[in-house]
Write a protein that holds these residues in place. Sequence first.
Motif, PDB file in Angstrom:
ATOM      1  N   PHE A  40       4.346  -4.083  12.430  1.00  0.00           N
ATOM      2  CA  PHE A  40       3.662  -2.855  12.029  1.00  0.00           C
ATOM      3  C   PHE A  40       4.186  -2.376  10.673  1.00  0.00           C
ATOM      4  CE2 PHE A  40       2.285   1.582  12.504  1.00  0.00           C
ATOM      5  CZ  PHE A  40       1.015   1.393  13.041  1.00  0.00           C
ATOM      6  N   LEU A  41       5.518  -2.439  10.486  1.00  0.00           N
ATOM      7  CA  LEU A  41       6.106  -2.014   9.220  1.00  0.00           C
ATOM      8  C   LEU A  41       5.639  -2.899   8.068  1.00  0.00           C
ATOM      9  CD1 LEU A  41       8.213  -0.475   7.452  1.00  0.00           C
ATOM     10  CD2 LEU A  41       9.860  -2.221   8.163  1.00  0.00           C
ATOM     11  N   TRP A  42       5.721  -4.215   8.265  1.00  0.00           N
ATOM     12  CA  TRP A  42       5.385  -5.117   7.163  1.00  0.00           C
ATOM     13  C   TRP A  42       3.882  -5.174   6.922  1.00  0.00           C
ATOM     14  CZ3 TRP A  42       8.747  -6.622   3.685  1.00  0.00           C
ATOM     15  CH2 TRP A  42      10.098  -6.559   4.016  1.00  0.00           C
ATOM     16  N   ALA A  43       3.074  -4.858   7.919  1.00  0.00           N
ATOM     17  CA  ALA A  43       1.637  -4.731   7.679  1.00  0.00           C
ATOM     18  C   ALA A  43       1.362  -3.552   6.755  1.00  0.00           C
ATOM     19  CB  ALA A  43       0.901  -4.555   9.005  1.00  0.00           C
ATOM     20  N   TYR A  44       2.093  -2.455   6.964  1.00  0.00           N
ATOM     21  CA  TYR A  44       1.956  -1.307   6.064  1.00  0.00           C
ATOM     22  C   TYR A  44       2.403  -1.683   4.644  1.00  0.00           C
ATOM     23  CZ  TYR A  44       3.613   2.755   3.518  1.00  0.00           C
ATOM     24  OH  TYR A  44       3.870   3.665   2.525  1.00  0.00           O
ATOM     25  N   LEU A  45       3.522  -2.384   4.532  1.00  0.00           N
ATOM     26  CA  LEU A  45       4.013  -2.767   3.205  1.00  0.00           C
ATOM     27  C   LEU A  45       3.048  -3.716   2.503  1.00  0.00           C
ATOM     28  CD1 LEU A  45       7.823  -3.215   3.953  1.00  0.00           C
ATOM     29  CD2 LEU A  45       6.723  -1.367   2.680  1.00  0.00           C
ATOM     30  N   ARG A  46       2.410  -4.615   3.252  1.00  0.00           N
ATOM     31  CA  ARG A  46       1.404  -5.502   2.660  1.00  0.00           C
ATOM     32  C   ARG A  46       0.241  -4.679   2.108  1.00  0.00           C
ATOM     33  NH1 ARG A  46       2.881 -10.769   1.519  1.00  0.00           N
ATOM     34  NH2 ARG A  46       4.021 -11.660   3.253  1.00  0.00           N
ATOM     35  N   ASP A  47      -0.224  -3.699   2.885  1.00  0.00           N
ATOM     36  CA  ASP A  47      -1.314  -2.850   2.415  1.00  0.00           C
ATOM     37  C   ASP A  47      -0.914  -2.057   1.180  1.00  0.00           C
ATOM     38  OD1 ASP A  47      -2.979  -3.691   4.423  1.00  0.00           O
ATOM     39  OD2 ASP A  47      -2.603  -1.986   5.740  1.00  0.00           O
ATOM     40  N   THR A  48       0.339  -1.572   1.153  1.00  0.00           N
ATOM     41  CA  THR A  48       0.796  -0.710   0.062  1.00  0.00           C
ATOM     42  C   THR A  48       1.100  -1.490  -1.201  1.00  0.00           C
ATOM     43  OG1 THR A  48       1.757   0.820   1.676  1.00  0.00           O
ATOM     44  CG2 THR A  48       2.513   1.017  -0.597  1.00  0.00           C
ATOM     45  N   MET A  49       1.659  -2.677  -1.074  1.00  0.00           N
ATOM     46  CA  MET A  49       2.134  -3.409  -2.246  1.00  0.00           C
ATOM     47  C   MET A  49       1.165  -4.476  -2.718  1.00  0.00           C
ATOM     48  SD  MET A  49       6.203  -3.668  -1.368  1.00  0.00           S
ATOM     49  CE  MET A  49       6.616  -3.742  -3.107  1.00  0.00           C
ATOM     50  N   ASP A  50       0.428  -5.092  -1.786  1.00  0.00           N
ATOM     51  CA  ASP A  50      -0.458  -6.195  -2.169  1.00  0.00           C
ATOM     52  C   ASP A  50      -1.930  -5.900  -1.927  1.00  0.00           C
ATOM     53  OD1 ASP A  50       1.563  -8.059  -3.042  1.00  0.00           O
ATOM     54  OD2 ASP A  50       2.161  -8.211  -0.945  1.00  0.00           O
ATOM     55  N   GLY A  51      -2.237  -4.735  -1.350  1.00  0.00           N
ATOM     56  CA  GLY A  51      -3.641  -4.361  -1.196  1.00  0.00           C
ATOM     57  C   GLY A  51      -4.346  -5.010  -0.028  1.00  0.00           C
ATOM     58  N   VAL A 167      -2.371  -6.552 -11.584  1.00  0.00           N
ATOM     59  CA  VAL A 167      -2.613  -7.391 -10.399  1.00  0.00           C
ATOM     60  C   VAL A 167      -3.307  -6.600  -9.285  1.00  0.00           C
ATOM     61  CG1 VAL A 167      -0.644  -8.864 -10.908  1.00  0.00           C
ATOM     62  CG2 VAL A 167      -0.335  -6.878  -9.420  1.00  0.00           C
ATOM     63  N   GLY A 168      -3.605  -5.326  -9.545  1.00  0.00           N
ATOM     64  CA  GLY A 168      -4.334  -4.532  -8.558  1.00  0.00           C
ATOM     65  C   GLY A 168      -3.510  -4.082  -7.378  1.00  0.00           C
ATOM     66  N   SER A 169      -2.216  -3.863  -7.580  1.00  0.00           N
ATOM     67  CA  SER A 169      -1.357  -3.426  -6.474  1.00  0.00           C
ATOM     68  C   SER A 169      -1.507  -1.925  -6.249  1.00  0.00           C
ATOM     69  CB  SER A 169       0.109  -3.753  -6.785  1.00  0.00           C
ATOM     70  OG  SER A 169       0.961  -3.164  -5.819  1.00  0.00           O
ATOM     71  N   PRO A 170      -1.779  -1.487  -4.992  1.00  0.00           N
ATOM     72  CA  PRO A 170      -1.865  -0.051  -4.723  1.00  0.00           C
ATOM     73  C   PRO A 170      -0.561   0.683  -4.993  1.00  0.00           C
ATOM     74  CG  PRO A 170      -2.838  -1.316  -2.925  1.00  0.00           C
ATOM     75  CD  PRO A 170      -2.125  -2.292  -3.804  1.00  0.00           C
ATOM     76  N   LEU A 171       0.571  -0.060  -5.025  1.00  0.00           N
ATOM     77  CA  LEU A 171       1.851   0.582  -5.285  1.00  0.00           C
ATOM     78  C   LEU A 171       1.893   1.203  -6.682  1.00  0.00           C
ATOM     79  CD1 LEU A 171       4.728   1.101  -4.184  1.00  0.00           C
ATOM     80  CD2 LEU A 171       5.405  -1.072  -5.220  1.00  0.00           C
ATOM     81  N   ALA A 172       1.072   0.705  -7.599  1.00  0.00           N
ATOM     82  CA  ALA A 172       1.077   1.223  -8.966  1.00  0.00           C
ATOM     83  C   ALA A 172       0.733   2.700  -8.994  1.00  0.00           C
ATOM     84  CB  ALA A 172       0.096   0.428  -9.838  1.00  0.00           C
ATOM     85  N   GLY A 173      -0.261   3.093  -8.235  1.00  0.00           N
ATOM     86  CA  GLY A 173      -0.655   4.494  -8.212  1.00  0.00           C
ATOM     87  C   GLY A 173       0.420   5.391  -7.637  1.00  0.00           C
ATOM     88  N   HIS A 174       1.075   4.943  -6.555  1.00  0.00           N
ATOM     89  CA  HIS A 174       2.142   5.743  -5.948  1.00  0.00           C
ATOM     90  C   HIS A 174       3.311   5.913  -6.913  1.00  0.00           C
ATOM     91  CE1 HIS A 174      -0.007   5.541  -2.201  1.00  0.00           C
ATOM     92  NE2 HIS A 174       0.075   4.213  -2.144  1.00  0.00           N
ATOM     93  N   LEU A 175       3.760   4.791  -7.508  1.00  0.00           N
ATOM     94  CA  LEU A 175       4.915   4.869  -8.400  1.00  0.00           C
ATOM     95  C   LEU A 175       4.584   5.626  -9.688  1.00  0.00           C
ATOM     96  CD1 LEU A 175       6.555   1.332  -8.113  1.00  0.00           C
ATOM     97  CD2 LEU A 175       7.071   3.423  -6.855  1.00  0.00           C
ATOM     98  N   LYS A 176       3.347   5.537 -10.145  1.00  0.00           N
ATOM     99  CA  LYS A 176       2.970   6.260 -11.358  1.00  0.00           C
ATOM    100  C   LYS A 176       3.051   7.770 -11.131  1.00  0.00           C
ATOM    101  CE  LYS A 176      -0.563   6.473 -14.957  1.00  0.00           C
ATOM    102  NZ  LYS A 176      -1.876   5.933 -15.420  1.00  0.00           N
ATOM    103  N   GLY A 177       2.601   8.216  -9.960  1.00  0.00           N
ATOM    104  CA  GLY A 177       2.701   9.635  -9.650  1.00  0.00           C
ATOM    105  C   GLY A 177       4.146  10.097  -9.565  1.00  0.00           C
ATOM    106  N   VAL A 178       5.007   9.259  -8.963  1.00  0.00           N
ATOM    107  CA  VAL A 178       6.427   9.602  -8.862  1.00  0.00           C
ATOM    108  C   VAL A 178       7.060   9.618 -10.250  1.00  0.00           C
ATOM    109  CG1 VAL A 178       8.657   8.877  -7.938  1.00  0.00           C
ATOM    110  CG2 VAL A 178       6.610   8.698  -6.519  1.00  0.00           C
ATOM    111  N   TRP A 179       6.686   8.659 -11.103  1.00  0.00           N
ATOM    112  CA  TRP A 179       7.259   8.547 -12.444  1.00  0.00           C
ATOM    113  C   TRP A 179       6.887   9.753 -13.304  1.00  0.00           C
ATOM    114  CZ3 TRP A 179      10.972   6.885 -15.136  1.00  0.00           C
ATOM    115  CH2 TRP A 179      10.895   6.558 -16.478  1.00  0.00           C
ATOM    116  N   GLU A 180       5.642  10.169 -13.224  1.00  0.00           N
ATOM    117  CA  GLU A 180       5.218  11.340 -13.999  1.00  0.00           C
ATOM    118  C   GLU A 180       5.847  12.612 -13.431  1.00  0.00           C
ATOM    119  OE1 GLU A 180       3.670  11.254 -16.739  1.00  0.00           O
ATOM    120  OE2 GLU A 180       3.184   9.109 -16.725  1.00  0.00           O
TER     121      GLU A 180
END
Length: 357
Positions: A40-51, A167-180
């Motif tokens: 369950f954890l790694w399924a979430y990480l796959r969705d978050t990092m690899d789309g 590469v279209g990773s959903p993590l980009a949006g999360h980290l961009k918000g944290v970075w700003e």
Amino acid sequence: MISVYVDLAIGLVLAFLLLSLLVSGVNEAFVRLLGIRSKFLWAYLRDTMDGGSADGTSWIPSKIADVFAKLPFSKNDPRPEHSPDPAPPVVAPMPVDPTAVLAAEEPVPDVDMTARLYRRLQEIDHPKGARTTIADIPPERFSGAVMELVSAEEGGVDGLLTKLEAVGSPLAGHLKGVWEGAQRDLDKFRKGVENWFDGEMQRLSTLYRRYVKWVLFALGAALTLLLGMDALEYGKTLLRDNAYRAAVAAVAEGGQEALAGLRERCDPTVSTDALGCVTESFSSPALVKIFDHSIVSVSLPPDGGDPSFNWNGAVWWDRLITPGHWPGYVLTMIALLFGAPFWWDVLRRLTGFRHRS
């Protein structure tokens, strides 16, 4: 009179506690055996990092039947392959040229961000099976892994974000918000990633518990029916035991008129005298008889020895289809939904037990 109701409450609470522990134990054994929590954890990480998966669908199933029927047995395991080696000392930069990727019309290169993250966390993995068994990642460790990935890229956080977007990773949006939000401060960024991941894990835990409660209800219902646990009938048994103890006390104080009542309760095949009857009855209180109506009952010989298992299929079925027992079954199922921690807390309050720190 108050002590009668206190004894009744303690007896019921103790029965619910034991049954809740049994339900939780069966569920935990099932979860550990099939690795559901780590999947369950790694399924979430796959969705978050690899789309999501290769076909564009989410790794985390949206239905309860899929979570506990499809996810545990699917050949498409979301977990990375287990590695017993420590994390590599040097982090390789992401093999992506954002300019070339954005200018080309070819498909986005396949970059396994989840595997890259795992290589920074594999030291906390357990050496078991071909896939990782990590089911919990501390937020501090996750933010540290992200910072290691950042340090490997030219341009730091901006360089990593550019490649993630390419590469279209959903993590980009999360980290961009944290970075700003951190105003491009690395220390604040690391703390922000830690807080973000902590919040995501709380949300994921809430989602997981929402799925698990239905499994616990199904296990509780199955256990209630297999054991034939009628809470209302069990309460009556507790009251009868209390009345029996009162009768024994009356005989001990010289009330011979209660002796006839004791003999009526005696089993002639076990003992014919009052002392043997009292001994036998006190050695089989209501709590011990809680499993007497199950589909397979267990009995202990009065003179010791190995326990014997008896098949009660016919009697159990007649009891199961009797409408008079259905309200007691429903009450037991509802009580098991509260869980063992709830009934343990109630038992402590009733008995006055205090935990010593």
